[in-house]
Design a protein around this motif. Sequence first.
Motif, short mmCIF file in Angstrom:
data_model
loop_
_atom_site.label_atom_id
_atom_site.label_comp_id
_atom_site.label_asym_id
_atom_site.label_seq_id
_atom_site.Cartn_x
_atom_site.Cartn_y
_atom_site.Cartn_z
N ALA A 39 -5.69 -116.52 33.41
CA ALA A 39 -5.44 -117.20 32.14
C ALA A 39 -5.44 -118.72 32.30
N THR B 146 1.92 -119.41 26.95
CA THR B 146 0.87 -118.63 27.62
C THR B 146 1.46 -117.45 28.37
N TYR C 37 2.46 -114.76 25.87
CA TYR C 37 1.30 -114.04 25.36
C TYR C 37 0.79 -113.03 26.39
N LEU C 38 0.89 -113.39 27.68
CA LEU C 38 0.43 -112.50 28.74
C LEU C 38 1.37 -111.31 28.93
N LEU D 53 -5.01 -115.65 23.76
CA LEU D 53 -4.06 -116.64 24.26
C LEU D 53 -3.83 -117.73 23.22
#
Length: 470
Positions: A64, A178, A181-182, A290
Amino acid sequence: MTVIIGLEIHCQLNTATKLFCGCSTDYRDDGPNTHVCPVCLGLPGSLPVTNRQAVIYALKVAKALHCEVPEVSEFARKNYFYPDLAKAYQITQYDKPLALGGYVDIEGEDGREKRVELTRIHMEEDPGRLVHMGSGDRGRYTLVDYNRSGIPLIEIVTEPQLSSPKEARRFLNKLRATLEYLGIYDSEREGSLRVDANISIKGYERVEVKNITSYKGVEKALTFEITRQKGMIRRNAQIVRETRHYQEARGVTTSARSKELEHDYRYFPEPDLALMRVSSWVDEIALPELPDARRDRFMKQYGVSLNHARTLTGDLGLAEFFEEIVGDSPEIAAPWTADILLGELNYRDMPVSKVPVQEYRELLDEAGSGRITDTSAVEILRLILNQVMEGSDPEKPGAIISRLGLAKESGESFREIVATVLADNDAAVSDHRAGKNGAINFLVGQVMKATRGKADPKEIREIIDDLLKE
């Protein structure tokens, strides 16, 4: 004086078991030292086994953040003594980390996009936790809880490219979003994200501030440390390379020890763990949408402005809430959610998950229909949020409008009130006639106050202009 900042961010991976043993990571509601075994206590004869899920989570972050995953990575022993490190060394990674390079794009000081490059991402185990008991110099002692020992961590190291505390906070907010979101870490868990900051004034020695545990804390710690270093430079005092701790209650950094160098830790490869060859796993890892991609989609799909899209996608919960309530009126939902609702939530330290969806959507419909003014809508929102915080069932916006008589009325019905406000505020009237822009806002505000927000500000401005022409 040019400020140079680099960050080292430690993130706990949200796996079910620890990095090198089968002990549960869900220990926070249990007693101290209840989730331990010979491996995470470092007892003689115990052997570590790497948690595959932790490696996959770390690779997910690396992908990412646009990192390169080398063909071979390796665990090493970092040797030092501290009471929370039972075996007197930490299993980490040194010269062969899991990932190299990468970057995070943020909004820079000048408002334009700035790319902050990463040095590396490596995996390591968390040490235990020290619990300081008592206060002052009477009865003070420290307890050690090894429940946290062995929790899987990744350490994300930036290049020294941040130039202010505000930029550092923006970077951390973007990184946190981030990671959320992961789905690889739990932001609600205490200690799930900790920051070490390296700060220097260009041309002078670097200072490290350790274990800052909040985003606001990072900005405050950096601000204090920059001010301290600049003050020393002005006094011609020597800045020494050292490690300092941030005392959050006092808002200051204090000296802890001289800064260790790499050779002080006597790194060597961990003999009980094999080399990792996991670069081929990266292709199999699927990433979710993302923050940047969601921001761009919000702008395209809903016509949201760049600033509102950044705000709405900067937190996973807020982004999902917005998509649940947006309906057919994004031009109303976006500014209300990004500006007004978020401000009210921050004031109350209240998560967006507590906002009642049905009542909020109904409130937006009322505001969009013109039945109530924005002032009344904010009053209704505050009432609803306060009811939720008190544990009561939230009242329907329509019921609140009827109960408090908040329905918008024609500006002409308040003509006498406007005349009274003008008569009682000669100075503001004179300023308005003299062309001072702020005077009209003051007069409108006084009318809105007197009418409890039931008047349309635009209509009130027109009535003020009419009356002043007579």
